[in-house]
Design an enzyme around this catalytic site. Structure first.
Site, short mmCIF file in Angstrom:
data_model
loop_
_atom_site.label_atom_id
_atom_site.label_comp_id
_atom_site.label_asym_id
_atom_site.label_seq_id
_atom_site.Cartn_x
_atom_site.Cartn_y
_atom_site.Cartn_z
N ASP A 163 0.85 -1.20 0.00
CA ASP A 163 0.00 0.00 0.00
C ASP A 163 0.88 1.26 0.00
OD1 ASP A 163 0.67 -0.79 2.74
OD2 ASP A 163 -0.58 0.86 3.40
N HIS A 477 1.45 -9.06 -3.51
CA HIS A 477 0.44 -8.02 -3.23
C HIS A 477 1.19 -6.70 -3.07
CE1 HIS A 477 -3.48 -6.68 -1.51
NE2 HIS A 477 -2.71 -5.86 -0.80
N ASP A 522 0.78 -17.79 -4.05
CA ASP A 522 1.38 -16.72 -4.84
C ASP A 522 0.30 -16.03 -5.68
OD1 ASP A 522 3.08 -15.03 -6.21
OD2 ASP A 522 3.78 -16.58 -7.61
N GLU A 531 2.02 -10.35 0.60
CA GLU A 531 2.36 -8.93 0.54
C GLU A 531 3.87 -8.81 0.79
OE1 GLU A 531 -0.25 -6.31 2.71
OE2 GLU A 531 0.81 -4.52 2.01
O1 9MR Z 1 2.69 -6.59 9.50
C1 9MR Z 1 1.42 -6.34 10.07
C2 9MR Z 1 0.96 -7.59 10.77
O2 9MR Z 1 1.79 -7.85 11.89
C3 9MR Z 1 -0.49 -7.44 11.22
O3 9MR Z 1 -0.94 -8.69 11.73
C4 9MR Z 1 -1.35 -7.02 10.02
C5 9MR Z 1 -2.82 -6.82 10.38
O4 9MR Z 1 -2.97 -5.78 11.26
O5 9MR Z 1 -0.85 -5.81 9.47
C6 9MR Z 1 0.45 -5.92 8.97
O6 9MR Z 1 0.87 -4.68 8.51
C7 9MR Z 1 0.26 -4.17 7.33
C8 9MR Z 1 -0.12 -2.73 7.63
O7 9MR Z 1 -1.13 -2.70 8.59
C9 9MR Z 1 -0.52 -1.96 6.39
N1 9MR Z 1 0.45 -2.07 5.34
C10 9MR Z 1 0.75 -3.45 4.99
C11 9MR Z 1 1.29 -4.19 6.20
C12 9MR Z 1 1.73 -5.61 5.82
O8 9MR Z 1 0.67 -6.45 5.52
#
Ligand code: 9MR
Length: 553
Positions: A163, A477, A522, A531
């Site tokens: 993102d 992602h 994938d 991601e």
């Molecule tokens: O890395 C984060 C993970 O530990 C959490 O479980 C998850 C859900 O809250 O969010 C991950 O972080 C994301 C972030 O909130 C937004 N940008 C993408 C991050 C990676 O998925």
């Protein structure tokens, strides 16, 4: 599910340095030996396989082939009677240099506010996105000095992940980890040229790249009180478009204790690293230290302001209601930077164990900095205690590895969202502890095993770094990789990896298995397993450099 016998031999798809531990996980077939052949199919080594054992996270019956005694550079294959697969691998003096450079260059590819030109980015050249010079103070961040709607400017930084938002909590651990990589392996990084815009300016490229994010972080501090905004974000996640196509309004949201302490710790660490580059960046180190002190003071006055997502904001939370570890990390870094014993007292070291670092649990980042700077500490510091914290944690990882059918310290509980980053953070701890006592080769070996896991010695058969290994993710992602019209994803990114934390994203039936270590797909829709994220790439940078440097000839 019942235990299965896999058909493939799994190993690190990037191969090995000559002096490294070299292990392959082979199917638990009847054969009791393996052989290694060279490029002309001549057998160069034969050895015994371990007894078959089951690795619980994947319910697979496997055996271990250990060919560490093979140290000659070259290309080889492994053969096991009864297994059709013949895994190929190389032994090379420079095995991990390329992946290390790519993992760092991935940060450049995720830069906000910059056009990536072909001379640096090749086919991944793209227009600038998110100038972030017109950013609104969100209602949750309003103060007398900066009421709701006030415009501030906070350009640069890295996009967090797939993102386009920028989050201080996650930037803190990421930036710090890159600085720690440099502090541990300075000679290695000083000769590295990443072909980024700043290359050749007499500052190591890892520090050039890291400064791009630090400059953004500095703009996230409210100069009126020292508090730091939790994130700079759009209200929702954008579509899968290129950065310049996302023109949604940008906001800074709520100052929080965790973000402000992560900022304080990162800036204090940065002030000591960039102090050596005063002539290239006059005044920068002092500015960082002042920012760090002001942030820590704000946090002490506001010790329990936790992130609470406003109703009109839907992007990542990075919420954390336990800030004992953030206070400890901030105190540790400010102690090292100022030599003021009151910070050491605030750290209360005896009450604080080491654990595996993650964005929400950062105390061991303080242990790492203290251990690395032992010679510079005041008499107040208990140096034996500092060393013992990392050593004790490393020892538990080694015993997990010894009890593992895959010869890796990962257990079922380690497969959270971003499990591959957990593996790399475990490896970082092991390499820290190894550097404190280089007689403990088992620490280096356990780190090698975790790196092997991420690069292919795992039950998915994937090397999880884009562009590296013979089977790597193609559909991460990641908005630019999805929208750029280029088949290959942007290289050098570590996919999150196997987890059961979110199989709803693509639908549970899309995942190949309900077994946690096999629950990876994938597909672009899999933000839980496929991601990428800056805090996942940073320990990959640390570990790939560390193994390249520390695996003695
Ligand atoms: O890395 C984060 C993970 O530990 C959490 O479980 C998850 C859900 O809250 O969010 C991950 O972080 C994301 C972030 O909130 C937004 N940008 C993408 C991050 C990676 O998925």
């Amino acid at each position: 599910p019942t235990t299965t016998v896999p058909t493939k031999i799994r190993l690190n798809q990037l191969g090995f340095l000559p002096a490294a531990q070299k292990i392959a996980v082979v199917p638990g077939v009847a054969a009791t030996s393996f052989s290694i052949v060279d490029a002309s199919n001549t057998e160069v080594l034969s050895g015994s396989l371990s007894a078959a054992a089951t690795w619980e996270p994947a319910l697979e019956s496997v055996k271990i082939a250990d060919f560490s005694s093979l140290t000659k550079t070259g290309n080889y294959k492994i053969r096991v009677t009864g297994v059709d697969d013949q895994a190929a691998f190389a032994i090379s003096e420079t095995a991990y240099g390329p992946v290390n450079a790519a993992a760092l260059k991935a940060f450049y590819f995720n830069r906000a506010s910059l056009a990536l030109v072909a001379a640096n980015a090749g086919q991944y050249a793209r227009a600038a996105g998110h100038a972030d010079n017109i950013v609104k103070i969100h209602a949750s961040a309003a103060s007398t000095a900066r009421p709701e709607g006030t415009i501030i400017s906070a350009p640069k930084g890295w996009y967090d992940a797939g993102d386009y938002n920028k989050y201080i909590v996650n930037s803190g651990i990421t930036t710090y980890t890159l600085l720690a990589a440099f502090e541990n392996f300075p000679d290695y990084f000083k000769t590295q040229n990443l072909n980024i815009p700043e290359s050749g300016n007499s500052v190591p490229d890892i520090l050039n790249e890291t400064l791009w994010n630090i400059e953004w972080m500095l703009a996230m501090q409210d100069p009126n009180d020292g508090g730091v905004y939790h994130k700079l974000t759009s209200k929702g996640f954008s579509g899968f478009v290129m950065p310049d196509q996302d023109t949604s309004e940008r906001f800074v949201v709520q100052k929080t204790t965790a973000a402000t302490l992560d900022f304080a710790a990162t800036m204090a660490a940065a002030s000591r690293v960039y102090a050596n580059y005063e002539s290239q960046h006059p005044g920068l180190s002092a500015k960082m230290l002042t920012a760090a002190k002001n942030a820590y003071a704000w946090a002490k006055a506001n010790p329990a302001i936790y992130y609470s997502q406003p109703s009109d904001i839907q992007t990542g939370g990075y919420g954390d209601e336990n800030v004992k570890d953030e206070f400890a990390w901030g105190a540790a870094e400010l102690y090292i930077a100022t030599k003021d014993d009151s910070y050491y007292t605030a750290l209360n070291p005896a009450s604080l164990d080491a654990n595996i670092p993650s964005w929400g649990s950062v105390q061991s980042l303080g242990w790492i900095s203290l251990a690395h700077n032992l010679d510079k500490l005041t008499a107040a510091a208990d140096k034996t205690l500092i060393k013992s914290k990392l050593d004790a944690l490393a020892a538990t990882l080694v015993s997990k590895k010894q009890n593992s059918a895959f010869s890796v310290s990962l257990e079922k509980g380690d497969f959270f969202w971003g499990s591959n980053s957990g593996a790399m953070n475990q490896a970082m701890i092991l390499l820290e502890a190894y550097q404190l006592d280089k007689t403990k080769h088992q620490y280096l070996e356990a780190a090698q095993s975790l790196f092997d896991y991420v690069l292919g010695r795992n039950p998915t058969d994937y090397s999880f770094v884009t562009g590296y290994g013979n089977k790597s993710p193609m559909h991460i992602h990641h908005r630019p990789s999805a929208a750029d019209g280029i088949e290959a994803p942007v290289p050098g990114f570590l996919a999150g990896g196997a987890t059961l934390d979110g199989t709803y994203d693509c639908g549970a039936s899309t995942y190949p298995s309900p077994l946690i270590a096999k629950s990876y797909v994938d597909n672009e829709c899999s933000y839980s397993s496929n991601e990428i994220a800056i805090n996942w790439n940073a320990p990959l940078v640390y570990v790939s450099a560390g193994l390249q440097v520390l695996t003695a000839k």
